[in-house]
Write a protein that holds these residues in place. Structure first.
Motif, PDB file in Angstrom:
ATOM      1  N   TYR A  98      63.789  41.518  34.818  1.00 32.58           N
ATOM      2  CA  TYR A  98      63.887  42.882  35.337  1.00 32.58           C
ATOM      3  C   TYR A  98      62.623  43.723  35.128  1.00 32.58           C
ATOM      4  O   TYR A  98      62.078  44.294  36.077  1.00 32.58           O
TER       5      TYR A  98
ATOM      6  N   THR B 115      76.079  40.606  29.371  1.00 28.29           N
ATOM      7  CA  THR B 115      75.173  39.469  29.110  1.00 28.29           C
ATOM      8  C   THR B 115      74.029  39.835  28.167  1.00 28.29           C
ATOM      9  O   THR B 115      73.264  38.981  27.767  1.00 28.29           O
TER      10      THR B 115
ATOM     11  N   LEU C 206      68.437  32.191  32.031  1.00 28.80           N
ATOM     12  CA  LEU C 206      68.507  32.705  33.412  1.00 28.80           C
ATOM     13  C   LEU C 206      68.452  31.566  34.420  1.00 28.80           C
ATOM     14  O   LEU C 206      67.759  30.570  34.210  1.00 28.80           O
TER      15      LEU C 206
ATOM     16  N   SER D 141      69.836  44.860  36.674  1.00 26.17           N
ATOM     17  CA  SER D 141      69.254  43.833  35.814  1.00 26.17           C
ATOM     18  C   SER D 141      70.312  42.871  35.293  1.00 26.17           C
ATOM     19  O   SER D 141      71.486  43.229  35.172  1.00 26.17           O
ATOM     20  N   VAL D 142      69.870  41.656  35.016  1.00 23.05           N
ATOM     21  CA  VAL D 142      70.702  40.682  34.312  1.00 23.05           C
ATOM     22  C   VAL D 142      69.974  40.378  32.998  1.00 23.05           C
ATOM     23  O   VAL D 142      69.118  39.497  32.943  1.00 23.05           O
TER      24      VAL D 142
ATOM     25  N   GLU E 144      75.716  44.913  32.788  1.00 27.71           N
ATOM     26  CA  GLU E 144      74.583  44.322  32.053  1.00 27.71           C
ATOM     27  C   GLU E 144      74.872  44.214  30.548  1.00 27.71           C
ATOM     28  O   GLU E 144      74.322  43.351  29.880  1.00 27.71           O
TER      29      GLU E 144
ATOM     30  N   GLU F 119      68.976  34.056  39.617  1.00 26.17           N
ATOM     31  CA  GLU F 119      68.898  35.344  38.902  1.00 26.17           C
ATOM     32  C   GLU F 119      67.448  35.828  38.809  1.00 26.17           C
ATOM     33  O   GLU F 119      67.170  37.019  38.948  1.00 26.17           O
TER      34      GLU F 119
ATOM     35  N   LYS G 218      69.175  38.711  29.845  1.00 27.76           N
ATOM     36  CA  LYS G 218      69.481  37.453  29.145  1.00 27.76           C
ATOM     37  C   LYS G 218      68.166  36.955  28.585  1.00 27.76           C
ATOM     38  O   LYS G 218      67.104  37.401  29.030  1.00 27.76           O
TER      39      LYS G 218
END
Ligand SMILES: NC(=O)C1=CN([C@@H]2O[C@H](COP(=O)(O)OP(=O)(O)OC[C@H]3O[C@@H](n4cnc5c(N)ncnc54)[C@H](OP(=O)(O)O)[C@@H]3O)[C@@H](O)[C@H]2O)C=CC1
Ligand SMILES: CCCCCCCCCCCCCCCC(=O)[C@@H](N)CO
Length: 320
Positions: free
Chosen positions: A180, A222, A128, A120-121, A219, A132, A123
């Motif tokens: 995510y 961010t 994003l 996952s990213v 992760e 992403e 944010k």
């Protein structure tokens, strides 16, 4: 279908690091005849991982067997070996087809598949990028979807154990996880349908809380403060501990698996038209029904109020 580490051919997606690598180690060290295939995109990482697993096992054996065991370097799909790697972007369907063609040719079609690939990213939504956003679906959902489909086609009659790694965020989506959580929720939905269709399969779904891994470290960089605050009760546990908890739960016959108490509670609160097979499921159901009446509305009210306040105080700035 009993979950056992021994006498299997196990395909581990995302096996180059984190939980996938931990499972590869577990099979390699605790089973004698099981063949393990680790898959991820980076060949360099896969090679390092295979060498590390073999070397560790060799060093351990050396102290016991006084150096009798030969250490061999990893080679891609070398049939002499028990541990294989195959670099592949599993979000691309054609690449997954190629992988299964190779496995079929080498008589290495899996009896167990662990879909650990993901990431996952975290944010805020506006922070994003388009790339992403699509990576969220590709890395988490499509890798699993493609592999599940190829296994389903390959194993029309034999028994197969498919183990899918979702997340607690599939059951409780919250601020910071827009890239995510929806993909992980899609995996939960897929599991429910496949359990009805693939009658020769055992299908397990793991909903981990936080655990330490390369992906988790990344992760945290961010992750917005508000996200860290909400998920505070799910403290990151060591990767090996998560792996052992999951293996134990699967061996105990459970198919909806959690890794911490918060996960068990949240799973209980998630009522609906799916069959649940988790540890202490009867107690979990009673807890879920009662807390949906007595606790959840107040918790959600408080939570929404707190999140709105946090956004006000951070005044729409890039608040991470
Ligand atoms: N760590 C945590 O706190 C939690 C994790 N989870 C889930 O558990 C699973 C394991 O997590 P974790 O160990 O932290 O993961 P990591 O981020 O550490 O590792 C992810 C793995 O997936 C591989 N991967 C990513 N994209 C692809 C792709 N397109 N094709 C093939 N392989 C790919 C990566 O290798 P490469 O880059 O070489 O492709 C890597 O091996 C994930 O699905 C994660 O979402 C769920 C809840 C909590
Ligand atoms: C009455 C209501 C009580 C509710 C308690 C709330 C606690 C929330 C815990 C959420 C844990 C989320 C873990 C996400 C892990 C994950 O998937 C990421 N690490 C991504 O990799």
């Amino acid at each position: 279908m009993k979950y056992t580490l021994e006498d299997q051919v196990v395909l581990i997606t995302g096996g180059s690091q984190g939980l996938g690598k931990e499972f590869a180690k577990k099979y390699y060290n605790e089973a004698e005849n099981t063949k393990i295939i680790v898959v991820s995109r980076s060949e360099a990482k896969l090679l390092d991982t295979c060498n590390e697993i073999r070397l560790e096992a060799h060093l351990r054996k050396e102290t016991i067997d006084e150096g009798q065991v030969q250490h061999k370097l990893a080679a891609p799909l070398d049939p002499e070996q028990r541990l294989f790697y195959y670099p592949c972007d599993l979000s691309c369907y054609e690449s997954v087809e190629c992988l299964f063609d190779v496995l079929r040719d080498l008589d290495l079609l899996p009896t167990q598949t662990l879909c650990c690939a993901g990431g996952s990213v975290p944010k805020l939504f506006r922070g994003l990028s388009g790339n992403e956003l699509s990576q969220g679906m590709d890395i988490n959902y499509k890798t699993t979807l493609n592999v599940a489909h190829q296994v389903a086609l390959a194993e029309q009659t034999r028994e197969h154990h498919l183990i899918i790694f979702s997340s607690v965020t599939a059951l409780y989506p919250f601020v910071g996880y827009s890239q995510y959580a929806p993909a992980k929720a899609a995996m939960k939905s897929l599991v429910a349908i496949l359990r009805q269709e693939l009658t020769n399969f055992r299908i397990s779904c793991v909903y981990p809380g936080n655990f330490e891994s390369e992906g988790f470290t990344l992760e945290q960089v961010t992750k917005p403060e508000i996200t860290k605050l909400i998920e505070g009760p799910s403290d990151a546990i060591p990767c090996k501990q998560a792996c052992d908890i999951i293996a134990k739960s699967l061996a105990g016959g459970h198919d909806d698996v959690f890794t911490d108490f918060v996960g068990w509670m949240i799973m209980g609160m998630d009522l609906g038209l799916t069959v649940k097979k988790s540890r202490f499921v009867a107690l979990q159901w009673v807890f879920g029904v009662l807390s949906n009446i007595l606790v959840v509305p107040f918790y959600m009210f408080g939570c929404s109020w707190y999140i709105r306040k946090w956004f006000r105080e951070n005044d729409g700035k890039k608040a991470n």
